[in-house]
Motif scaffolding. Sequence first.
Motif, PDB file in Angstrom:
ATOM      1  N   ASN A 156       2.419   5.990 -10.511  1.00 33.59           N
ATOM      2  CA  ASN A 156       3.464   5.524 -11.417  1.00 33.59           C
ATOM      3  C   ASN A 156       3.732   4.050 -10.801  1.00 33.59           C
ATOM      4  OD1 ASN A 156       3.879   7.464 -13.113  1.00 33.59           O
ATOM      5  ND2 ASN A 156       5.389   8.553 -12.024  1.00 33.59           N
ATOM      6  N   LEU A 157       4.180   4.039  -9.577  1.00 26.59           N
ATOM      7  CA  LEU A 157       4.430   2.376  -8.826  1.00 26.59           C
ATOM      8  C   LEU A 157       3.226   1.575  -8.996  1.00 26.59           C
ATOM      9  CD1 LEU A 157       6.075   3.795  -5.790  1.00 26.59           C
ATOM     10  CD2 LEU A 157       7.105   2.383  -7.597  1.00 26.59           C
ATOM     11  N   LEU A 158       2.086   2.006  -8.917  1.00 27.86           N
ATOM     12  CA  LEU A 158       0.732   1.265  -9.108  1.00 27.86           C
ATOM     13  C   LEU A 158       0.762   0.757 -10.712  1.00 27.86           C
ATOM     14  CD1 LEU A 158      -1.870   0.325  -7.781  1.00 27.86           C
ATOM     15  CD2 LEU A 158      -3.022   2.190  -8.962  1.00 27.86           C
ATOM     16  N   GLU A 159       1.148   1.659 -11.552  1.00 27.86           N
ATOM     17  CA  GLU A 159       1.022   1.224 -12.973  1.00 27.86           C
ATOM     18  C   GLU A 159       2.168   0.116 -13.229  1.00 27.86           C
ATOM     19  OE1 GLU A 159       1.364   4.791 -15.589  1.00 27.86           O
ATOM     20  OE2 GLU A 159      -0.432   5.867 -14.370  1.00 27.86           O
ATOM     21  N   ARG A 160       3.189   0.230 -12.531  1.00 29.87           N
ATOM     22  CA  ARG A 160       4.164  -0.809 -12.665  1.00 29.87           C
ATOM     23  C   ARG A 160       4.029  -1.898 -11.905  1.00 29.87           C
ATOM     24  NH1 ARG A 160       7.904   3.860 -12.002  1.00 29.87           N
ATOM     25  NH2 ARG A 160       8.787   2.898 -10.259  1.00 29.87           N
ATOM     26  N   GLY A 179      -9.570  16.449  -3.897  1.00 25.83           N
ATOM     27  CA  GLY A 179     -10.187  15.096  -3.682  1.00 25.83           C
ATOM     28  C   GLY A 179      -9.153  14.070  -3.403  1.00 25.83           C
ATOM     29  N   CYS A 180      -9.872  13.103  -2.532  1.00 25.37           N
ATOM     30  CA  CYS A 180      -9.301  11.988  -1.932  1.00 25.37           C
ATOM     31  C   CYS A 180      -9.548  10.831  -2.696  1.00 25.37           C
ATOM     32  CB  CYS A 180      -9.432  11.947  -0.332  1.00 25.37           C
ATOM     33  SG  CYS A 180      -9.160  13.602   0.549  1.00 25.37           S
ATOM     34  N   VAL A 181      -8.532  10.158  -3.354  1.00 23.07           N
ATOM     35  CA  VAL A 181      -8.811   8.810  -4.130  1.00 23.07           C
ATOM     36  C   VAL A 181      -7.948   7.674  -3.737  1.00 23.07           C
ATOM     37  CG1 VAL A 181      -9.007  10.108  -6.322  1.00 23.07           C
ATOM     38  CG2 VAL A 181      -6.841   9.624  -5.594  1.00 23.07           C
ATOM     39  N   VAL A 182      -8.630   6.258  -3.850  1.00 21.38           N
ATOM     40  CA  VAL A 182      -8.017   5.209  -3.533  1.00 21.38           C
ATOM     41  C   VAL A 182      -8.057   4.479  -5.162  1.00 21.38           C
ATOM     42  CG1 VAL A 182      -8.261   3.012  -2.494  1.00 21.38           C
ATOM     43  CG2 VAL A 182      -8.886   5.148  -1.215  1.00 21.38           C
ATOM     44  N   GLN A 183      -6.776   4.097  -5.504  1.00 26.90           N
ATOM     45  CA  GLN A 183      -6.764   3.357  -6.595  1.00 26.90           C
ATOM     46  C   GLN A 183      -6.145   1.718  -6.397  1.00 26.90           C
ATOM     47  OE1 GLN A 183      -4.583   6.408  -8.619  1.00 26.90           O
ATOM     48  NE2 GLN A 183      -5.862   6.097 -10.500  1.00 26.90           N
ATOM     49  N   THR A 184      -6.644   0.684  -7.106  1.00 34.17           N
ATOM     50  CA  THR A 184      -6.213  -0.481  -6.807  1.00 34.17           C
ATOM     51  C   THR A 184      -5.776  -1.179  -8.250  1.00 34.17           C
ATOM     52  OG1 THR A 184      -8.292  -1.503  -6.845  1.00 34.17           O
ATOM     53  CG2 THR A 184      -7.450  -0.894  -4.738  1.00 34.17           C
ATOM     54  N   ALA A 185      -4.828  -2.181  -7.976  1.00 33.19           N
ATOM     55  CA  ALA A 185      -4.417  -2.726  -9.133  1.00 33.19           C
ATOM     56  C   ALA A 185      -5.337  -3.953  -9.438  1.00 33.19           C
ATOM     57  CB  ALA A 185      -2.872  -3.298  -8.725  1.00 33.19           C
ATOM     58  N   GLU A 186      -5.435  -4.196 -10.526  1.00 34.43           N
ATOM     59  CA  GLU A 186      -6.340  -5.306 -11.062  1.00 34.43           C
ATOM     60  C   GLU A 186      -5.787  -6.713 -10.351  1.00 34.43           C
ATOM     61  OE1 GLU A 186      -9.042  -4.967 -13.102  1.00 34.43           O
ATOM     62  OE2 GLU A 186      -8.817  -2.907 -12.876  1.00 34.43           O
ATOM     63  N   GLY A 187      -6.952  -7.626 -10.330  1.00 31.48           N
ATOM     64  CA  GLY A 187      -6.486  -9.285  -9.895  1.00 31.48           C
ATOM     65  C   GLY A 187      -5.774  -9.078  -8.604  1.00 31.48           C
ATOM     66  N   GLN A 221       4.302  -2.219  -8.499  1.00 28.63           N
ATOM     67  CA  GLN A 221       5.038  -2.306  -7.586  1.00 28.63           C
ATOM     68  C   GLN A 221       4.370  -2.052  -6.212  1.00 28.63           C
ATOM     69  OE1 GLN A 221       8.011   0.458  -8.994  1.00 28.63           O
ATOM     70  NE2 GLN A 221       9.279  -1.322  -9.252  1.00 28.63           N
ATOM     71  N   LEU A 222       2.882  -1.212  -6.161  1.00 32.15           N
ATOM     72  CA  LEU A 222       2.061  -1.224  -5.441  1.00 32.15           C
ATOM     73  C   LEU A 222       0.594  -1.879  -5.525  1.00 32.15           C
ATOM     74  CD1 LEU A 222       2.565   2.441  -4.264  1.00 32.15           C
ATOM     75  CD2 LEU A 222       3.361   0.499  -2.905  1.00 32.15           C
ATOM     76  N   ASP A 223      -0.113  -2.434  -4.581  1.00 31.04           N
ATOM     77  CA  ASP A 223      -1.594  -2.884  -4.919  1.00 31.04           C
ATOM     78  C   ASP A 223      -2.770  -1.887  -4.766  1.00 31.04           C
ATOM     79  OD1 ASP A 223      -0.513  -5.743  -5.076  1.00 31.04           O
ATOM     80  OD2 ASP A 223      -0.051  -5.747  -2.929  1.00 31.04           O
ATOM     81  N   ILE A 224      -2.311  -0.987  -3.693  1.00 36.82           N
ATOM     82  CA  ILE A 224      -3.307   0.250  -3.339  1.00 36.82           C
ATOM     83  C   ILE A 224      -2.611   1.377  -3.344  1.00 36.82           C
ATOM     84  CG2 ILE A 224      -5.065   0.734  -1.688  1.00 36.82           C
ATOM     85  CD1 ILE A 224      -4.758  -2.411  -0.851  1.00 36.82           C
ATOM     86  N   ILE A 225      -3.183   2.311  -3.793  1.00 33.08           N
ATOM     87  CA  ILE A 225      -2.682   3.546  -3.342  1.00 33.08           C
ATOM     88  C   ILE A 225      -3.793   4.745  -2.775  1.00 33.08           C
ATOM     89  CG2 ILE A 225      -0.639   3.436  -4.835  1.00 33.08           C
ATOM     90  CD1 ILE A 225      -2.093   5.515  -6.702  1.00 33.08           C
ATOM     91  N   LEU A 226      -3.413   5.551  -2.100  1.00 31.94           N
ATOM     92  CA  LEU A 226      -4.302   6.559  -1.404  1.00 31.94           C
ATOM     93  C   LEU A 226      -3.577   7.920  -1.682  1.00 31.94           C
ATOM     94  CD1 LEU A 226      -6.546   7.526   0.029  1.00 31.94           C
ATOM     95  CD2 LEU A 226      -5.250   6.647   2.244  1.00 31.94           C
ATOM     96  N   GLY A 227      -4.215   8.749  -2.425  1.00 27.37           N
ATOM     97  CA  GLY A 227      -3.732  10.112  -2.648  1.00 27.37           C
ATOM     98  C   GLY A 227      -4.618  11.071  -2.887  1.00 27.37           C
ATOM     99  N   ILE A 252       0.893  -1.154   0.070  1.00 27.44           N
ATOM    100  CA  ILE A 252      -0.041  -0.035  -0.035  1.00 27.44           C
ATOM    101  C   ILE A 252       0.904   1.368   0.059  1.00 27.44           C
ATOM    102  CG2 ILE A 252      -0.173  -0.185   2.325  1.00 27.44           C
ATOM    103  CD1 ILE A 252      -2.858   1.122   2.124  1.00 27.44           C
ATOM    104  N   GLY A 253       0.344   2.163  -0.665  1.00 20.90           N
ATOM    105  CA  GLY A 253       1.218   3.568  -1.188  1.00 20.90           C
ATOM    106  C   GLY A 253       0.066   4.526  -0.647  1.00 20.90           C
TER     107      GLY A 253
END
Length: 193
Positions: free
Chosen positions: A51-55, A166-174, A57-63, A12-13
């Motif tokens: 960028n780490l999520l796209e690569r 805005g506060c966003v959470v993004q997660t990787a697929e699968g 290298q992270l599963d979840i990000i909060l930004g 998580i990032g």
Amino acid sequence: ISNNNFSGPVRIGMVQDFADTLLTGLLATFSSLHSDAQIYARVAGTVELQNLLERRQLDIILGFSSPGDAKALTRAPMQWYGDADLLRQSVLPLAVIEQPCRFREAATRALDAAEMPYRIAVETPNLSTLKAAVQAGLALTARTHLFLNDLEPLHDPRLPDLPGVGCVVQTAEGLASAARRLGELTCGRVRDL
């Protein structure tokens, strides 16, 4: 991997604003549900985290994102923080995070639009130093209540209005079940802010 047991890190990032206010409770709750999970936590700016999520290298990000972002789970007002006595100075001292920083850009744009002279008095890569500078009365800064929850915002009509964020959470697929669960818990905490 089963629903109750998980081996391997859940990655998580988050931006430091959230790390300082959410991380302890969030990870404690997650750990009680998945006691075998290994957690990798990264604190960085939103762009770096994306960028780490796209690569993968992270599963979840909060930004942070723009206040009009349709994917934002919640929105928070940006506010001024600092010692009101600093407004008596002919050139307003600012404390800012190194670029790129959404808050720095909002503060300088608002001051430029209001034709208020300012100078960067403190520039730092971390929020701890920024907070110390504000608490010491060295400079004003623009943040949300998520960062300076122990300080009162400075409401002064001489200061220009600031946009929200805005506060966003993004997660990787699968994602594996434990990582999906941490993503769900993160979304829930952000919505409750």
